[in-house]
Design an enzyme around this catalytic site. Sequence first.
Site, PDB file in Angstrom:
ATOM      1  CD  GLU A 250      -3.076  -0.953   2.189  1.00 18.42           C
ATOM      2  OE1 GLU A 250      -4.243  -1.167   1.860  1.00 18.42           O
ATOM      3  OE2 GLU A 250      -2.747  -0.612   3.336  1.00 18.42           O
ATOM      4  CG  HIS A 266       6.727 -28.545   6.469  1.00 17.67           C
ATOM      5  ND1 HIS A 266       7.202 -29.799   6.799  1.00 17.67           N
ATOM      6  CD2 HIS A 266       7.001 -27.747   7.535  1.00 17.67           C
ATOM      7  CE1 HIS A 266       7.701 -29.758   8.036  1.00 17.67           C
ATOM      8  NE2 HIS A 266       7.594 -28.513   8.496  1.00 17.67           N
ATOM      9  CE  LYS A 358     -12.244  -0.187   0.172  1.00 17.03           C
ATOM     10  NZ  LYS A 358     -11.979   0.474   1.416  1.00 17.03           N
TER      11      LYS A 358
HETATM   12  O1  PA5 Z   1      -5.585   0.362   3.832  1.00 18.50           O
HETATM   13  C1  PA5 Z   1      -6.685   0.516   3.312  1.00 18.50           C
HETATM   14  O2  PA5 Z   1      -7.144   1.620   2.982  1.00 18.50           O
HETATM   15  C2  PA5 Z   1      -7.555  -0.687   3.052  1.00 18.50           C
HETATM   16  O3  PA5 Z   1      -6.895  -1.878   3.318  1.00 18.50           O
HETATM   17  C3  PA5 Z   1      -8.824  -0.555   3.893  1.00 18.50           C
HETATM   18  O4  PA5 Z   1      -8.519  -0.639   5.269  1.00 18.50           O
HETATM   19  C4  PA5 Z   1      -9.816  -1.666   3.502  1.00 18.50           C
HETATM   20  O5  PA5 Z   1     -10.163  -1.503   2.163  1.00 18.50           O
HETATM   21  C5  PA5 Z   1     -11.070  -1.624   4.345  1.00 18.50           C
HETATM   22  O6  PA5 Z   1     -11.573  -0.337   4.432  1.00 18.50           O
HETATM   23  P1  PA5 Z   1     -11.986   0.198   5.871  1.00 18.50           P
HETATM   24  O7  PA5 Z   1     -10.762   0.148   6.689  1.00 18.50           O
HETATM   25  O8  PA5 Z   1     -12.494   1.583   5.634  1.00 18.50           O
HETATM   26  O9  PA5 Z   1     -13.067  -0.731   6.342  1.00 18.50           O
END
Ligand code: PA5
Length: 379
Positions: A250, A266, A358
Amino acid sequence: MRAVNLDDTEALRAVDKHGMLKLYLGITDNVAKALRLARELEFPEAVRLGTGEIRYSFPPDGLVVAGMGGSAIGGKLLRDLLWDSSKAPIITCEDYHLPSYIGPRYLLVAISYSGNTEETLSAFVEGLRRKCMTIGISSGGLLDWACRELGLPFVKVPSGFPPRGALPFLFLPLLAVADRAGIADVPLLRQAEGLLRLLGDMARELGPEVPVEENKAKELARTAMGTIPVIYGFGPFCSVALRLKTQFNENSKILSFCNCLPGLDHDEIMGWEGEFTDRFTVIFLRDREEDRQMRLRIEATKELIEEAGPRVVELWARGTNRLEKMFSLIYLGDIASIYLALARGIDPYGLKSIQAVKLKMAEAGLLKELKKEISSLKL
Ligand code: PA5
């Protein structure tokens, strides 16, 4: 891709348009705030819904933590933290549906930073239908609305963070949940106070003014540059390895993978006999107190992988207890993933592909259906 000198603080600032490094380096403020929020958590005896009553009676048969991505990691960290001491099973759910056996004797924590993640809300509604002892954690959105409408226990965390940067807010309340529900064997929230000093020390050591040669996060970013990081954890560091992988995904916007010992010995280890092995950086998460068997295993695995030609690094945990050790590695990995983005000339903030999926999924209108269903649960 233009490479940015990690010791050029001006250049780092110019790339880091949303101030992610500053946000991560300011973690202790957020830990302190999150601890305060967590301490305020209270459970009602019961919540009445149109369809019947939820009774909060502890200890529960198990704790289920539902969430996705940045909102899912807290549940996994808690599960690993209490792996050998938890008084009830801790299950994580990253899906639209809860496992079939989850019912009224289970405590369900739905975590969504935005409060609008469809998978989490679907599991949350399913939990309510099954009369699970449900609680929400979010900064707003539908989850916030639902908890208020239905009178469910709720932890409202501050808004304006990227979910991954809100880890203290999404994780520390879980310690309060475990404490209050009688799942933990020691007072976890009290233990978490030690994070303030540890992470404060680390923030100073890993800041942008500290040059690469003395800065472990910059050093890790420099080693991983141009390669695919593969993080290998064990025991409590399995979820930590996952956190590091997701931060490279990310923040740094690169592929990264993780796995756990002893399992990987393994199967996955065979992959190091193949081609392209020099394209990876293998990061072993280590603990000076790891038990003899694990130490021998890590050493044997590392030796074998080194022969295959990837870059190999060891990150050693710091701290006086398991929680601190886990967070010392998380923090080092988090900051390194930001430096890696900046070194690549990339703003670590944006999540274009996550948002694109999304948006596409939102067209199907599941959130609207869930909102209707939540309204129908009202007394
Ligand atoms: O880091 C991120 O933005 C994502 O992994 C979000 O956490 C994930 O899409 C879930 O969204 P939220 O945290 O708003 O529920």
